[in-house]
Design an enzyme around this catalytic site. Structure first.
Site, short mmCIF file in Angstrom:
data_model
loop_
_atom_site.label_atom_id
_atom_site.label_comp_id
_atom_site.label_asym_id
_atom_site.label_seq_id
_atom_site.Cartn_x
_atom_site.Cartn_y
_atom_site.Cartn_z
N THR A 117 34.96 -52.86 -26.79
CA THR A 117 33.78 -52.26 -27.42
C THR A 117 32.50 -52.63 -26.69
OG1 THR A 117 32.40 -52.37 -29.40
CG2 THR A 117 33.83 -54.22 -29.03
N TYR A 141 32.31 -59.15 -34.71
CA TYR A 141 33.20 -58.08 -34.24
C TYR A 141 33.23 -58.06 -32.71
CZ TYR A 141 34.55 -53.39 -32.81
OH TYR A 141 35.14 -52.33 -32.15
N LEU A 191 28.31 -44.06 -39.61
CA LEU A 191 27.23 -43.10 -39.88
C LEU A 191 27.72 -41.66 -40.06
CD1 LEU A 191 24.22 -42.46 -40.14
CD2 LEU A 191 24.11 -42.32 -37.64
N GLY A 284 23.16 -57.54 -37.45
CA GLY A 284 24.15 -57.39 -36.39
C GLY A 284 24.00 -56.15 -35.55
N1 UDP Z 1 23.76 -46.39 -39.81
C1 UDP Z 1 22.84 -46.04 -40.79
N2 UDP Z 1 23.29 -45.76 -42.04
C2 UDP Z 1 24.60 -45.79 -42.39
C3 UDP Z 1 25.54 -46.14 -41.38
C4 UDP Z 1 25.09 -46.44 -40.11
O1 UDP Z 1 21.64 -46.00 -40.51
O2 UDP Z 1 24.94 -45.53 -43.57
C5 UDP Z 1 23.32 -46.70 -38.45
C6 UDP Z 1 23.71 -48.09 -37.99
O3 UDP Z 1 22.72 -49.03 -38.36
C7 UDP Z 1 23.82 -47.89 -36.47
C8 UDP Z 1 24.26 -46.44 -36.33
O4 UDP Z 1 23.97 -45.81 -37.58
O5 UDP Z 1 22.54 -48.00 -35.88
C9 UDP Z 1 25.74 -46.30 -36.06
O6 UDP Z 1 26.43 -47.10 -37.01
P1 UDP Z 1 28.00 -47.06 -37.20
O7 UDP Z 1 28.33 -47.97 -38.33
O8 UDP Z 1 28.43 -45.63 -37.32
O9 UDP Z 1 28.59 -47.57 -35.83
P2 UDP Z 1 28.34 -48.97 -35.03
O10 UDP Z 1 27.27 -48.66 -34.03
O11 UDP Z 1 27.97 -50.01 -36.03
O12 UDP Z 1 29.66 -49.24 -34.40
#
Ligand code: UDP
Length: 328
Positions: A117, A141, A191, A284
């Protein structure tokens, strides 16, 4: 090739099984079903319900199916959950890889493709992120995956002919373009699926985590890659792995989208209204992550074929709309 896919009942693993079968490979699917869905794997594919930490069981599978390559997807992948429960991540992800590698080392299988990742990079010094960037994860993670990378890189020279590929994913998105496979996490926190649930009326709102990041619109920027492009890269890498090789690639589109841009693309893809509220940062989360995918393009000729975010989201939307209970 005879390929063992771990985490085969999960989102990415199930798409990998489908792509491998289409490319003519023989697949054995392994999953402990703690978070995966049995229906995501075709019934014709041999399915082993086992945990990768169970080395004896895995060794038996590797030997009895004469496995030539392992694609290791089995892992937990929530940044937020990893901050709250770090030991869960070291146990499932890092010790999971250890258990699996113990079995591989005792078997005749000498090819290993690992799902890593971009979270292993932490907050990068420069953008886009190249494979040579420093790896300094800011959440458990990413750290749990970096430990697994290190284990693989240490094992490779110690095990004659062992070849490994480390693929560092950026954000994986979309669903099978034929509508046959989807994405179902419980709980759902990613997201795009959260936006699609809101578009279906299954959530009353979506919260944007942070609007004060040092980015043009204040929200986090990520690099979203279609899951079918991602799994195609795995097959290309598997075929290119020569005995003793170590291949490390970023897998991304090479372009970032902010959370606000993803929301706009989801509105276009779904054509449905949904309510968005703006909230605090999620612990995080690095502000900006997007890849430099030029290494794999140069060396293997792979690049993302689907580059329009609304179209990527539309492949997921079709599955969410047609399967409102998802795999439930
Ligand atoms: N995010 C958000 N609201 C949500 C879920 C995610 O604003 O309900 C933001 C999150 O803070 C990150 C981006 O969307 O900046 C992508 O998050 P996701 O959890 O999909 O993937 P990650 O980047 O954590 O692997």
């Amino acid at each position: 090739m005879n390929v063992l896919v771990t985490g085969a009942a999960g989102y990415i693993g199930s798409h990998a099984v489908q792509a491998l079968l289409r490319a003519g490979h023989a697949v054995v699917a392994l999953d402990n079903l703690s978070r995966g869905h049995r229906q995501a794997v075709p019934s014709a594919v041999p399915f082993v319900q086992a945990d990768v930490r169970d080395s004896e069981r895995v060794l038996d599978v590797l030997r009895s199916h004469r496995i030539e390559c392992v694609m290791h997807f089995a892992a937990f992948a929530y940044v937020g959950e990893s901050v709250e429960q770090p030991l869960l991540y070291y146990d499932n992800n890092t010790l999971g890889t250890l258990g699996l590698l113990r079995a591989v080392a005792r078997s005749d299988c000498r090819r290993f493709v690992f799902s890593s990742t971009c979270s292993t990079y932490g907050v990068p010094d420069t953008l886009p992120i190249h494979e040579s960037a420093a790896q300094s994860p800011i959440n458990p993670y990413g750290a749990s995956k970096l430990c697994s990378e290190r284990m693989l890189r240490d094992l490779r020279p110690a095990l004659p002919d062992f070849a490994c590929a480390i693929l560092r994913y950026f954000n994986v998105a979309g669903c099978a373009s034929d509508g046959s496979l989807g994405e179902h996490h419980e709980p759902e926190t990613h997201l795009i699926p959260v936006l699609l649930q809101a578009a279906l009326g299954q959530r009353d709102k979506v919260t944007v985590f942070g609007t004060d990041y040092p980015t043009p619109d204040g929200t986090c920027i990520r690099d979203y890659l279609h899951v079918e492009d991602l799994v195609d890269a795995h097959i290309g890498v598997m075929q290119a792995l020569a005995p003793g090789a170590e291949m490390i690639y970023n897998l991304g589109m090479g372009r970032g989208h902010s959370v606000r841009e993803v929301i706009a693309a989801a509105r276009t893809a779904t054509g449905r209204p949904f309510h968005v509220e703006f909230g605090a940062r999620r612990p995080g989360d690095p502000p900006t992550l997007y890849s430099d995918p030029s290494k794999i393009r140069r060396e293997l000729g792979w690049k993302a074929r689907r580059t329009d975010l609304a179209q990527i989201i539309e492949t997921a939307w079709r599955w969410f709309r047609d399967n409102p209970r998802r795999y439930g």
